[in-house]
Scaffold this motif. Structure first.
Motif, PDB file in Angstrom:
ATOM      1  N   PRO A   1      85.529 -37.697  53.458  1.00 26.51           N
ATOM      2  CA  PRO A   1      85.453 -39.061  52.927  1.00 26.51           C
ATOM      3  C   PRO A   1      86.849 -39.506  52.473  1.00 26.51           C
ATOM      4  CG  PRO A   1      83.685 -37.719  52.036  1.00 26.51           C
ATOM      5  CD  PRO A   1      84.606 -36.788  52.780  1.00 26.51           C
ATOM      6  N   GLU A   2      87.101 -40.798  52.554  1.00 24.76           N
ATOM      7  CA  GLU A   2      88.433 -41.345  52.289  1.00 24.76           C
ATOM      8  C   GLU A   2      89.010 -40.921  50.941  1.00 24.76           C
ATOM      9  OE1 GLU A   2      90.468 -45.713  51.779  1.00 24.76           O
ATOM     10  OE2 GLU A   2      88.757 -45.528  53.128  1.00 24.76           O
ATOM     11  N   ASP A   3      88.217 -40.985  49.886  1.00 29.76           N
ATOM     12  CA  ASP A   3      88.724 -40.618  48.556  1.00 29.76           C
ATOM     13  C   ASP A   3      89.134 -39.150  48.497  1.00 29.76           C
ATOM     14  OD1 ASP A   3      88.288 -43.173  47.642  1.00 29.76           O
ATOM     15  OD2 ASP A   3      86.471 -42.686  46.510  1.00 29.76           O
ATOM     16  N   ALA A   4      88.324 -38.289  49.065  1.00 29.85           N
ATOM     17  CA  ALA A   4      88.626 -36.858  49.051  1.00 29.85           C
ATOM     18  C   ALA A   4      89.845 -36.570  49.916  1.00 29.85           C
ATOM     19  CB  ALA A   4      87.423 -36.055  49.545  1.00 29.85           C
ATOM     20  N   GLU A   5      89.916 -37.198  51.068  1.00 27.65           N
ATOM     21  CA  GLU A   5      91.063 -37.002  51.961  1.00 27.65           C
ATOM     22  C   GLU A   5      92.350 -37.430  51.272  1.00 27.65           C
ATOM     23  OE1 GLU A   5      94.273 -38.234  54.265  1.00 27.65           O
ATOM     24  OE2 GLU A   5      92.872 -39.740  53.530  1.00 27.65           O
ATOM     25  N   ARG A   6      92.323 -38.561  50.604  1.00 30.34           N
ATOM     26  CA  ARG A   6      93.508 -39.067  49.909  1.00 30.34           C
ATOM     27  C   ARG A   6      93.930 -38.122  48.777  1.00 30.34           C
ATOM     28  NH1 ARG A   6      92.110 -43.947  49.373  1.00 30.34           N
ATOM     29  NH2 ARG A   6      90.899 -43.683  47.476  1.00 30.34           N
TER      30      ARG A   6
ATOM     31  N   PHE B   1      86.032 -28.756  45.274  1.00 32.45           N
ATOM     32  CA  PHE B   1      85.677 -27.714  46.234  1.00 32.45           C
ATOM     33  C   PHE B   1      84.244 -27.909  46.727  1.00 32.45           C
ATOM     34  CE2 PHE B   1      83.705 -23.448  46.600  1.00 32.45           C
ATOM     35  CZ  PHE B   1      84.454 -22.898  47.637  1.00 32.45           C
ATOM     36  N   GLU B   2      83.315 -28.108  45.819  1.00 36.45           N
ATOM     37  CA  GLU B   2      81.909 -28.322  46.183  1.00 36.45           C
ATOM     38  C   GLU B   2      81.708 -29.667  46.870  1.00 36.45           C
ATOM     39  OE1 GLU B   2      80.002 -25.716  42.514  1.00 36.45           O
ATOM     40  OE2 GLU B   2      80.557 -27.813  42.186  1.00 36.45           O
ATOM     41  N   GLN B   3      82.393 -30.693  46.379  1.00 30.60           N
ATOM     42  CA  GLN B   3      82.245 -32.034  46.945  1.00 30.60           C
ATOM     43  C   GLN B   3      82.598 -32.088  48.434  1.00 30.60           C
ATOM     44  OE1 GLN B   3      81.581 -35.335  45.812  1.00 30.60           O
ATOM     45  NE2 GLN B   3      80.607 -34.413  44.044  1.00 30.60           N
ATOM     46  N   VAL B   4      83.611 -31.323  48.835  1.00 33.30           N
ATOM     47  CA  VAL B   4      84.082 -31.421  50.221  1.00 33.30           C
ATOM     48  C   VAL B   4      83.461 -30.379  51.147  1.00 33.30           C
ATOM     49  CG1 VAL B   4      86.257 -32.510  49.545  1.00 33.30           C
ATOM     50  CG2 VAL B   4      86.161 -30.008  49.857  1.00 33.30           C
ATOM     51  N   GLY B   5      82.552 -29.566  50.641  1.00 32.92           N
ATOM     52  CA  GLY B   5      81.872 -28.622  51.517  1.00 32.92           C
ATOM     53  C   GLY B   5      82.200 -27.167  51.288  1.00 32.92           C
ATOM     54  N   GLY B   6      82.943 -26.870  50.238  1.00 32.36           N
ATOM     55  CA  GLY B   6      83.197 -25.495  49.860  1.00 32.36           C
ATOM     56  C   GLY B   6      84.118 -24.732  50.789  1.00 32.36           C
ATOM     57  N   GLU B   7      83.941 -23.437  50.775  1.00 33.65           N
ATOM     58  CA  GLU B   7      84.819 -22.523  51.503  1.00 33.65           C
ATOM     59  C   GLU B   7      84.958 -22.854  52.991  1.00 33.65           C
ATOM     60  OE1 GLU B   7      85.219 -17.754  52.394  1.00 33.65           O
ATOM     61  OE2 GLU B   7      84.311 -18.403  50.497  1.00 33.65           O
TER      62      GLU B   7
ATOM     63  N   TRP C   1      91.165 -25.710  44.099  1.00 35.30           N
ATOM     64  CA  TRP C   1      90.244 -26.845  44.096  1.00 35.30           C
ATOM     65  C   TRP C   1      88.895 -26.529  43.465  1.00 35.30           C
ATOM     66  CZ3 TRP C   1      92.042 -31.487  44.431  1.00 35.30           C
ATOM     67  CH2 TRP C   1      93.274 -31.683  45.050  1.00 35.30           C
ATOM     68  N   GLY C   2      88.771 -25.381  42.791  1.00 28.65           N
ATOM     69  CA  GLY C   2      87.571 -25.137  41.997  1.00 28.65           C
ATOM     70  C   GLY C   2      86.629 -24.085  42.533  1.00 28.65           C
ATOM     71  N   GLY C   3      87.031 -23.364  43.568  1.00 32.26           N
ATOM     72  CA  GLY C   3      86.196 -22.298  44.109  1.00 32.26           C
ATOM     73  C   GLY C   3      86.470 -20.971  43.426  1.00 32.26           C
ATOM     74  N   PRO C   4      85.987 -19.901  44.016  1.00 30.34           N
ATOM     75  CA  PRO C   4      86.190 -18.571  43.432  1.00 30.34           C
ATOM     76  C   PRO C   4      87.666 -18.244  43.208  1.00 30.34           C
ATOM     77  CG  PRO C   4      84.645 -18.477  45.267  1.00 30.34           C
ATOM     78  CD  PRO C   4      85.230 -19.861  45.260  1.00 30.34           C
ATOM     79  N   ARG C   5      87.926 -17.400  42.220  1.00 30.46           N
ATOM     80  CA  ARG C   5      89.294 -17.037  41.825  1.00 30.46           C
ATOM     81  C   ARG C   5      89.806 -15.798  42.558  1.00 30.46           C
ATOM     82  NH1 ARG C   5      91.726 -19.290  38.066  1.00 30.46           N
ATOM     83  NH2 ARG C   5      92.742 -17.389  37.321  1.00 30.46           N
TER      84      ARG C   5
END
Length: 146
Positions: free
Chosen positions: A123-128, A27-33, A77-81
């Protein structure tokens, strides 16, 4: 993207930095909410015009469905519940039982999601990683032959 010693597990990325282990969610890696909200909003723009999928959303406005889906993905993906706090356990298959989800619906859903995901420019890894989850989730919702 993740560095030399990255391991991803259910939305978490563990990375060794300068001899210490730090943990950052996908969640944080890809830019969050904002990233997940853009993804879901673009997806529902496609759904709104889709003759097969649109009838599966009984509400006049797709806004409530968009909000539920965004909150679900954010939590997954790891953000708020927030999703679970508002709606309880996701129970995705149970929530989709009232709708005929066949291969055609699956394909239409993925078509709109692919457009939305491509427009994020991750990024390619995150998109995949995100696409692998989405294709798995779409396949698991099929509940009707045809």
């Amino acid at each position: 993207m993740y560095g030399p010693a990255a391991v991803c597990d259910h939305g978490r990325v563990n990375e060794i930095r300068r001899g210490t282990l730090s943990e950052e969610t996908f969640f944080e890696q890809v830019g969050g909410e904002p990233t997940f909200r853009r993804l879901v909003h673009r997806f529902y723009q496609g759904v709104a015009e889709d003759e097969l999928l649109r009838p599966m959303y009984p509400e006049e406005d797709l806004g409530p469905a968009e909000e539920r889906f965004a909150l679900f993905l954010i939590q997954y993906w790891g953000g708020p519940r927030t999703y679970s706090e508002q709606r309880g356990h996701p129970r995705l298959r149970m929530r989709h039982v009232p709708f005929k989800v066949d291969r055609a619906a699956h394909d239409a859903w993925l078509k709109h999601m692919r457009v939305a995901l491509d427009e994020l420019g991750l990024p390619e890894d995150a998109e995949r990683q995100l696409w692998e989850y989405l294709t798995y989730a779409a396949a698991s919702m099929i509940n009707t032959e045809g």
